[in-house]
Design a protein around this motif. Structure first.
Motif, PDB file in Angstrom:
ATOM      1  N   ILE A  49     103.999-153.447  18.513  1.00 52.94           N
ATOM      2  CA  ILE A  49     103.019-153.936  17.903  1.00 52.94           C
ATOM      3  C   ILE A  49     102.503-153.343  16.774  1.00 52.94           C
ATOM      4  N   VAL A  50     103.648-152.432  15.889  1.00 50.42           N
ATOM      5  CA  VAL A  50     103.529-151.535  14.659  1.00 50.42           C
ATOM      6  C   VAL A  50     102.604-152.425  13.793  1.00 50.42           C
ATOM      7  N   PRO A  51     103.320-153.868  13.058  1.00 57.28           N
ATOM      8  CA  PRO A  51     102.394-154.467  12.263  1.00 57.28           C
ATOM      9  C   PRO A  51     101.259-154.520  12.653  1.00 57.28           C
ATOM     10  N   THR A  52     100.739-155.605  13.625  1.00 56.97           N
ATOM     11  CA  THR A  52      99.755-155.256  14.128  1.00 56.97           C
ATOM     12  C   THR A  52      98.635-153.980  13.700  1.00 56.97           C
ATOM     13  N   VAL A  53      98.825-153.207  14.510  1.00 57.26           N
ATOM     14  CA  VAL A  53      98.147-151.568  14.387  1.00 57.26           C
ATOM     15  C   VAL A  53      98.125-151.889  13.016  1.00 57.26           C
ATOM     16  N   ARG A  54      99.104-151.699  12.032  1.00 57.20           N
ATOM     17  CA  ARG A  54      98.766-151.476  10.721  1.00 57.20           C
ATOM     18  C   ARG A  54      98.215-152.300  10.255  1.00 57.20           C
ATOM     19  N   ALA A  55      97.433-154.021  10.428  1.00 56.83           N
ATOM     20  CA  ALA A  55      97.022-155.109  10.299  1.00 56.83           C
ATOM     21  C   ALA A  55      95.422-154.245  10.409  1.00 56.83           C
ATOM     22  N   LEU A  56      95.833-154.071  11.509  1.00 52.95           N
ATOM     23  CA  LEU A  56      94.088-153.058  11.900  1.00 52.95           C
ATOM     24  C   LEU A  56      93.674-152.034  10.916  1.00 52.95           C
ATOM     25  N   LEU A  57      94.519-151.297  10.951  1.00 49.66           N
ATOM     26  CA  LEU A  57      94.748-150.360   9.966  1.00 49.66           C
ATOM     27  C   LEU A  57      94.278-150.132   8.664  1.00 49.66           C
ATOM     28  N   ASP A  58      94.488-151.099   7.837  1.00 48.72           N
ATOM     29  CA  ASP A  58      94.102-151.444   6.563  1.00 48.72           C
ATOM     30  C   ASP A  58      92.932-152.497   6.338  1.00 48.72           C
ATOM     31  N   ALA A  59      92.548-153.407   7.400  1.00 45.72           N
ATOM     32  CA  ALA A  59      91.165-153.686   7.749  1.00 45.72           C
ATOM     33  C   ALA A  59      90.306-152.044   7.442  1.00 45.72           C
ATOM     34  N   ALA A  60      90.545-151.495   8.092  1.00 40.39           N
ATOM     35  CA  ALA A  60      89.501-150.430   8.372  1.00 40.39           C
ATOM     36  C   ALA A  60      89.320-149.563   7.094  1.00 40.39           C
ATOM     37  N   ARG A  61      91.016-149.731   6.887  1.00 38.15           N
ATOM     38  CA  ARG A  61      90.923-148.542   5.314  1.00 38.15           C
ATOM     39  C   ARG A  61      89.947-149.556   4.154  1.00 38.15           C
ATOM     40  N   ALA A  62      90.690-150.797   4.123  1.00 38.76           N
ATOM     41  CA  ALA A  62      89.721-151.519   3.368  1.00 38.76           C
ATOM     42  C   ALA A  62      87.714-151.741   3.601  1.00 38.76           C
ATOM     43  N   LEU A 121      96.166-140.708   6.023  1.00 34.58           N
ATOM     44  CA  LEU A 121      96.223-140.937   4.980  1.00 34.58           C
ATOM     45  C   LEU A 121      95.400-139.871   4.679  1.00 34.58           C
ATOM     46  N   PRO A 122      94.861-138.857   3.362  1.00 31.75           N
ATOM     47  CA  PRO A 122      93.849-137.794   3.550  1.00 31.75           C
ATOM     48  C   PRO A 122      92.662-138.673   4.089  1.00 31.75           C
ATOM     49  N   GLY A 123      92.204-137.572   3.947  1.00 29.06           N
ATOM     50  CA  GLY A 123      90.927-137.860   4.258  1.00 29.06           C
ATOM     51  C   GLY A 123      90.861-138.188   5.871  1.00 29.06           C
ATOM     52  N   GLU A 124      91.769-138.918   7.216  1.00 29.24           N
ATOM     53  CA  GLU A 124      91.582-139.578   8.612  1.00 29.24           C
ATOM     54  C   GLU A 124      91.968-138.692   8.944  1.00 29.24           C
ATOM     55  N   HIS A 125      91.823-138.484  10.367  1.00 27.51           N
ATOM     56  CA  HIS A 125      91.881-137.150  11.172  1.00 27.51           C
ATOM     57  C   HIS A 125      92.789-137.607  11.893  1.00 27.51           C
ATOM     58  N   VAL A 126      93.293-136.915  12.802  1.00 26.65           N
ATOM     59  CA  VAL A 126      94.318-136.571  13.444  1.00 26.65           C
ATOM     60  C   VAL A 126      93.663-136.104  14.501  1.00 26.65           C
TER      61      VAL A 126
END
Ligand code: C5J
Length: 223
Positions: A49-62, A121-126
């Motif tokens: 699922i890594v590529p799909t999670v990345r697609a969701l993450l990119d959309a949320a970042r944008a 990325l900087p600004g995101e919470h871990v």
């Protein structure tokens, strides 16, 4: 509000008050030699699922959403790991034991890190969490209140353990919870399917589910 054709009915996305929470996409769960593998699981099922999670993450970042990444891990002295958790079952490596990616599920060790494709990325919470639920013994609740968040979009692993536990914790706290169906995985595909069913049963008793493509399209929608 941007309607998403979710199950069991439309999810009214409010991007100004929504956050993405990605649960435990860590090397210890996704790579050979980690905790997931030590429990006897096939990690390729969750790696997929890594590529799909990345697609969701990119959309949320944008879209500029608040982004939270969680990591299940413990202090090096194990003071936040109850013996009932560490001693249970018969894994080849227990929490805190040395493994190929450092000590299993210990903060600061390579295995506890998020996989590079999904690194914060900087600004995101871990958030490092000692439990399965991300609200237990963490500052997550306070962070969300401070930001005025009312909706949570979920992704990550494993669907029936840390994802579902955190969704239930969030649901009880009054958040509207949407799980990205194809951005979550389990070592047991039937458990993933059952969890999706139980979340949206009885009129969304825990929350909604929708495919990543629909969530990403809604996030890209100009309001
Ligand atoms: C488990 C998790 N399965 N992140 N942790 O132990 O779901």
């Amino acid at each position: 509000m941007i309607p998403i054709a979710a199950e069991p009915f439309e999810f009214p996305l409010d991007p100004a008050h929504a956050a993405l929470i990605i649960i435990d996409m860590q090397r210890d769960f996704l790579e050979p030699g980690g905790f997931g593998a030590a429990l006897g699981n096939d990690v390729t099922l969750v790696q997929a699922i890594v590529p799909t999670v990345r697609a969701l993450l990119d959309a949320a970042r944008a879209r500029g959403l608040m982004i939270i990444h969680t990591r299940e891990c413990h202090r090096p002295d194990l003071s936040d790991c109850p013996p009932a958790k560490r001693d249970r079952g018969d894994p080849s490596l227990r929490i805190g034991d040395p493994g190929p990616m450092g000590r299993i599920l210990i903060a600061g060790e390579p295995g506890a890190e998020i996989v590079p494709e999904l690194a914060a990325l900087p600004g995101e919470h871990v958030i490092d969490k000692p439990g399965k639920g991300a609200f237990h013994a963490t500052s997550l609740g306070d962070m969300l209140v401070e930001r005025g968040i009312t909706q949570l979009i979920f992704a990550g692993v494993t669907t029936e353990v840390c994802v579902q536990t955190t969704m239930r914790e969030a649901n009880d706290r009054g958040y509207e919870c949407l799980l990205a169906e194809d951005a979550t995985a389990s070592y047991f595909p039937e458990f993933r399917r059952a969890t999706l069913d139980m979340i949206r049963a009885q009129g969304a008793i825990v929350g909604w589910t929708a495919p990543t493509a629909l969530i990403a399209a809604a996030l890209a929608h100009k309001t």
